[in-house]
Design a protein around this motif. Sequence first.
Motif, PDB file in Angstrom:
ATOM      1  N   ASP A  34       0.638  -1.135  -0.014  1.00 25.55           N
ATOM      2  CA  ASP A  34       0.047   0.107   0.024  1.00 25.55           C
ATOM      3  C   ASP A  34       0.882   1.257  -0.019  1.00 25.55           C
ATOM      4  O   ASP A  34       0.756   2.468  -0.764  1.00 25.55           O
ATOM      5  CB  ASP A  34      -0.917   0.046   1.135  1.00 25.55           C
ATOM      6  CG  ASP A  34      -2.341  -0.318   0.508  1.00 25.55           C
ATOM      7  OD1 ASP A  34      -2.397  -1.163  -0.371  1.00 25.55           O
ATOM      8  OD2 ASP A  34      -3.037  -0.715   2.109  1.00 25.55           O
ATOM      9  N   GLY A  35       1.685   0.976   0.788  1.00 25.78           N
ATOM     10  CA  GLY A  35       3.190   2.400   0.798  1.00 25.78           C
ATOM     11  C   GLY A  35       3.226   3.143  -0.381  1.00 25.78           C
ATOM     12  O   GLY A  35       3.620   3.922  -1.060  1.00 25.78           O
ATOM     13  N   ILE A  36       3.710   1.654  -1.231  1.00 27.03           N
ATOM     14  CA  ILE A  36       4.839   2.073  -2.705  1.00 27.03           C
ATOM     15  C   ILE A  36       3.708   2.288  -3.360  1.00 27.03           C
ATOM     16  O   ILE A  36       4.125   3.628  -4.278  1.00 27.03           O
ATOM     17  CB  ILE A  36       5.262   0.580  -2.344  1.00 27.03           C
ATOM     18  CG1 ILE A  36       6.306   0.468  -1.545  1.00 27.03           C
ATOM     19  CG2 ILE A  36       6.123   0.934  -4.414  1.00 27.03           C
ATOM     20  CD1 ILE A  36       6.864  -1.053  -2.036  1.00 27.03           C
ATOM     21  N   VAL A 188      12.017   0.614   0.371  1.00 29.30           N
ATOM     22  CA  VAL A 188      11.310   0.787  -0.997  1.00 29.30           C
ATOM     23  C   VAL A 188      10.372   2.013  -0.089  1.00 29.30           C
ATOM     24  O   VAL A 188       9.454   3.021  -0.755  1.00 29.30           O
ATOM     25  CB  VAL A 188      10.803  -0.384  -1.891  1.00 29.30           C
ATOM     26  CG1 VAL A 188      10.248   0.828  -3.083  1.00 29.30           C
ATOM     27  CG2 VAL A 188      12.321   0.058  -2.102  1.00 29.30           C
ATOM     28  N   ALA A 189       9.248   1.479   0.478  1.00 31.38           N
ATOM     29  CA  ALA A 189       8.381   1.749   0.335  1.00 31.38           C
ATOM     30  C   ALA A 189       8.300   2.718   1.721  1.00 31.38           C
ATOM     31  O   ALA A 189       7.592   4.224   1.952  1.00 31.38           O
ATOM     32  CB  ALA A 189       7.730   0.835   1.996  1.00 31.38           C
ATOM     33  N   ALA A 190       9.430   3.547   2.001  1.00 31.32           N
ATOM     34  CA  ALA A 190      10.093   4.523   2.937  1.00 31.32           C
ATOM     35  C   ALA A 190      10.313   5.980   2.546  1.00 31.32           C
ATOM     36  O   ALA A 190      10.675   6.756   2.706  1.00 31.32           O
ATOM     37  CB  ALA A 190      10.804   4.083   3.954  1.00 31.32           C
ATOM     38  N   ASN A 256      12.236  11.796   4.229  1.00 35.75           N
ATOM     39  CA  ASN A 256      11.871  10.954   2.931  1.00 35.75           C
ATOM     40  C   ASN A 256      12.380   9.428   3.483  1.00 35.75           C
ATOM     41  O   ASN A 256      12.205   8.048   2.743  1.00 35.75           O
ATOM     42  CB  ASN A 256      13.177  10.577   2.262  1.00 35.75           C
ATOM     43  CG  ASN A 256      14.860  10.422   2.470  1.00 35.75           C
ATOM     44  OD1 ASN A 256      15.183  10.536   3.580  1.00 35.75           O
ATOM     45  ND2 ASN A 256      15.702  10.766   1.390  1.00 35.75           N
ATOM     46  N   THR A 257      12.337   8.901   4.803  1.00 41.71           N
ATOM     47  CA  THR A 257      12.526   7.673   5.811  1.00 41.71           C
ATOM     48  C   THR A 257      11.110   8.025   6.489  1.00 41.71           C
ATOM     49  O   THR A 257      10.598   6.354   7.133  1.00 41.71           O
ATOM     50  CB  THR A 257      14.128   7.717   6.464  1.00 41.71           C
ATOM     51  OG1 THR A 257      13.595   8.316   7.964  1.00 41.71           O
ATOM     52  CG2 THR A 257      14.833   7.760   5.955  1.00 41.71           C
ATOM     53  N   LEU A 258      10.393   8.220   6.595  1.00 41.17           N
ATOM     54  CA  LEU A 258       9.056   8.423   6.716  1.00 41.17           C
ATOM     55  C   LEU A 258       7.960   8.975   5.735  1.00 41.17           C
ATOM     56  O   LEU A 258       7.058   8.110   6.183  1.00 41.17           O
ATOM     57  CB  LEU A 258       8.563   9.469   7.564  1.00 41.17           C
ATOM     58  CG  LEU A 258       9.315   9.139   9.021  1.00 41.17           C
ATOM     59  CD1 LEU A 258       9.860  10.051  10.619  1.00 41.17           C
ATOM     60  CD2 LEU A 258       9.439   8.250   9.936  1.00 41.17           C
ATOM     61  N   LEU A 259       7.993  10.158   5.294  1.00 40.75           N
ATOM     62  CA  LEU A 259       6.785   9.930   3.980  1.00 40.75           C
ATOM     63  C   LEU A 259       7.080   9.943   3.117  1.00 40.75           C
ATOM     64  O   LEU A 259       7.637  10.946   2.209  1.00 40.75           O
ATOM     65  CB  LEU A 259       6.061  11.437   5.143  1.00 40.75           C
ATOM     66  CG  LEU A 259       4.867  12.345   4.243  1.00 40.75           C
ATOM     67  CD1 LEU A 259       3.429  11.643   4.374  1.00 40.75           C
ATOM     68  CD2 LEU A 259       4.631  13.424   4.764  1.00 40.75           C
TER      69      LEU A 259
END
Length: 269
Positions: A34-36, A188-190, A256-259
Motif C-alpha cells: 500500500d505504501g509503495i 522502498v516503501a519509505a 524521506n524515511t517516513l513520508l
Amino acid sequence: MFSDTANPPSPARATAGFPWAGYLLGFALGGFFDGILLHQVLQWHHLLSAVESSAVQDIRVQILADGLFHAAMYLVAAGGLWALWRSRRRFAEPGADRLLFANALIGFGVWHILDGVLSHWILGIHRIRMDSATPLLWDLLWFVVFGVAVVAVGWRLRRGGGAGGGGAGGGRAAPVALTLAVLISGPVAALPPPGVTTVMVLFKPGTTVPDVFAAVAAVDGRTVWQDPSGQFWAIDLGEKGNPRALYRHGALLVSNTLLPTGCLDWFRT
C-alpha cells in the motif's frame, strides 16, 4: 536445573512459529504494498487524508502518523523474520514452501481486509482513492481483489496438500524469497515518490534560522516551507541533492524515511 542451558527448547517449540512467520511477513508486505503503490506511485491517498480536523491536517501530525505506520510495519516484519529464523529447521520439510507461501498470502489479504474495514469504513481516516466521485467502489474493489480473493487463494493453497518443496534445500526457496521481498520493499516503501525532490527536515532544538539557511546552502538546496517554530522545514534538494548530508548540519530527522512527500501537494494553499 531450571536454566535454559540445562533445558533447551524442544525442536517442536523452536519450529512452532513457522506458520506465524508467513502470516506476519505477508501482513507486513501488505502494508508495504500500500505504501509503495497507493502513497508513492499512484498518490491516491495519505494515511489521515480523510480526517478533517485542522489539528490533524497539520503537516507535522501527518508525518508523525505516517512514520508510526511505517514503524509498525517494520516491527511486524521484524517479528516475522525472527519467527522464520527460529523455525528454520522446518525449511527442508515436504510442503514447507507451500505452507509458508500460503500463509504469506493469507497475511497479505488480511492486511487489506483489516485496512478496508477499520481505516475506510469504521474510522474513516482515508479511502483508497480520495479524488474519486465513487470512493466506495474503489474501497470495495480493493477489499475484494487484494483482500478476500488473496486470502481465498492462500487458504486453497494451504488446504491443497502436496509437496510444495522440501528435500535437499528445496524448501528454502519460499523463506529466501519472502525475506528478500521484505528487506527490499520496506526501504522502498519509505522513499519519496519518483521525481519528488522535496524533503521534510526536523532540526535539532536550538537550531536558529541562520543555521538552517547555512545547512540548506551546504547541500545546494532551497527552502520551500517552514512551520512557526522554525524547527521544521520543507527543503527542495534538486535532482542531485543528498538528504543524508543534512544530518551533518543539524538535522534531527529527514522525512524521506517516513513520508512520501508528494502528499505535500495536498497541504499547499
